[in-house]
Design an enzyme around this catalytic site. Structure first.
Site, short mmCIF file in Angstrom:
data_model
loop_
_atom_site.label_atom_id
_atom_site.label_comp_id
_atom_site.label_asym_id
_atom_site.label_seq_id
_atom_site.Cartn_x
_atom_site.Cartn_y
_atom_site.Cartn_z
N HIS A 144 45.02 37.35 57.98
CA HIS A 144 43.80 37.46 57.17
C HIS A 144 44.16 37.24 55.70
O HIS A 144 43.48 36.47 54.99
CB HIS A 144 43.18 38.84 57.39
CG HIS A 144 42.00 39.14 56.52
ND1 HIS A 144 40.71 39.13 56.98
CD2 HIS A 144 41.92 39.49 55.20
CE1 HIS A 144 39.88 39.45 56.00
NE2 HIS A 144 40.59 39.68 54.91
N GLU A 145 45.21 37.90 55.23
CA GLU A 145 45.61 37.75 53.82
C GLU A 145 46.14 36.35 53.53
O GLU A 145 45.85 35.78 52.47
CB GLU A 145 46.66 38.81 53.47
CG GLU A 145 46.18 40.25 53.60
CD GLU A 145 44.89 40.52 52.88
OE1 GLU A 145 44.64 39.90 51.82
OE2 GLU A 145 44.09 41.35 53.37
N HIS A 158 43.31 34.06 52.97
CA HIS A 158 42.81 34.14 51.59
C HIS A 158 43.64 33.26 50.66
O HIS A 158 43.10 32.63 49.74
CB HIS A 158 42.86 35.59 51.08
CG HIS A 158 41.73 36.45 51.56
ND1 HIS A 158 40.41 36.03 51.55
CD2 HIS A 158 41.71 37.73 52.04
CE1 HIS A 158 39.64 37.00 52.00
NE2 HIS A 158 40.40 38.03 52.31
N GLU A 186 35.23 37.44 53.26
CA GLU A 186 35.85 38.34 54.24
C GLU A 186 35.55 37.86 55.66
O GLU A 186 36.43 37.87 56.52
CB GLU A 186 35.34 39.77 54.03
CG GLU A 186 35.87 40.44 52.78
CD GLU A 186 37.39 40.43 52.72
OE1 GLU A 186 38.04 40.83 53.70
OE2 GLU A 186 37.93 40.01 51.68
#
Length: 298
Positions: free
Chosen positions: A150-151, A154, A225
């Site tokens: 997930h990071e 980003h 998100e």
């Protein structure tokens, strides 16, 4: 197949949009700060104040582009770690960087029992990712991989640049609002030459400034998100691991010890204490909604 094509198109659009939004957000915030400067100049009948506000805010916007990631790391109390000290975290990030075809980011650890993580930096070549000790404690290997994917999403989507710019400028607005209110209440102004209505107008503007900044921050964060969750599922090839990770984050949720409202949007889960206002202005969509979207996409 249609979902993979949809994701590829969405990611390309998001990256392009994030690069455009970087410039737009900086210009809007500089203009907003200039408006506050004009109000002060008008109230004090001294328009050199406006020039100083514009120069300082423009200079700040330029320099914080290069410094906000360092400030964010410091504000979180994070320290850099390596493979020898934290092999599980470091190797997870290293493998994901290879799979995502990204440069290896610098890895940080935050000594905090609240499970959380964030990424920052102005581009993938200058990225930093951080995880709390609490995250490592409550996540199994699948879930940890999903969170760090997930990071890394980003990073790949250039969300980190938007978060970094917003973090720096929201901090600036908060500082100016605090400074302005102190000036209004404690400065020795000539009351005969200053309108009380004008002073009230400036005071209202200063009070509303952090709220406006928070709304702007919320507006650029919530959709990112959802996309990062989906990107994590795509990168790992395991949507269930992201769902399980979100459930674990929800189950073990607690506020972090070092909190910074300006940095809220960078984290995978809201790091602030829960309240009615925090829910209303949260930069994060509800965990339940994030899980529902992932389940519907399988």
């Amino acid at each position: 197949m249609w979902y993979n094509n949809y994701m590829a198109v969405s990611l390309r659009k998001q990256i392009a949009q994030n690069k455009r939004n970087t410039i737009m957000i900086m210009l809007v915030f500089v203009a907003f700060i200039a408006l506050i400067g004009w109000l002060f100049a008008w109230l004090n009948n001294n328009y050199s104040i406006l020039i100083w506000f514009v120069v300082i805010s423009a200079g700040y916007a330029f320099f914080q582009y290069f410094l906000s990631d360092k400030i964010a790391i410091a504000s979180a109390g994070a320290r850099e770690t390596d493979e020898k000290e934290n092999p599980r975290l470091y190797k997870t990030v290293q493998k994901l960087a290879t799979e995502a075809k990204l440069p290896m980011p610098r890895v940080y650890i935050i000594n905090d029992s609240a499970p959380n993580a964030f990424a920052t930096g102005r581009d993938p070549a200058h990225a930093r990712v951080a995880a709390t000790t609490g995250l490592l404690d409550v996540m199994d290997d699948r879930e940890l991989r999903a969170v760090m994917a997930h990071e890394m999403s980003h990073v790949k989507n250039y969300d980190i640049r938007i978060s970094m710019i917003t973090f720096g400028l929201v901090s600036l607005v908060g500082f100016i609002a605090d400074f302005g209110i102190r000036v209004l209440f404690y400065s020795d102004r000539d009351e005969e030459n200053n309108s009380p209505i004008g002073a009230l107008f400036v005071l209202i503007t200063l009070i509303l400034s952090p709220i406006v900044a928070s709304l702007a921050q919320m507006g650029v964060s919530r959709q990112r998100e959802y996309l990062a969750d989906a990107s994590s599922a795509d990168l790992t090839g395991d949507p269930d691991s992201m769902i399980d990770a979100l459930r674990a984050l929800d189950e073990h949720a607690r506020p972090m010890r070092q909190q910074n409202v300006a940095a809220e949007s960078m984290y995978i889960a809201n790091p602030l204490r829960k309240s009615v206002l925090s829910k209303l202005f949260s930069t994060h969509p509800p965990i339940e909604s994030r899980i529902e979207r992932l389940e519907n996409s399988k």
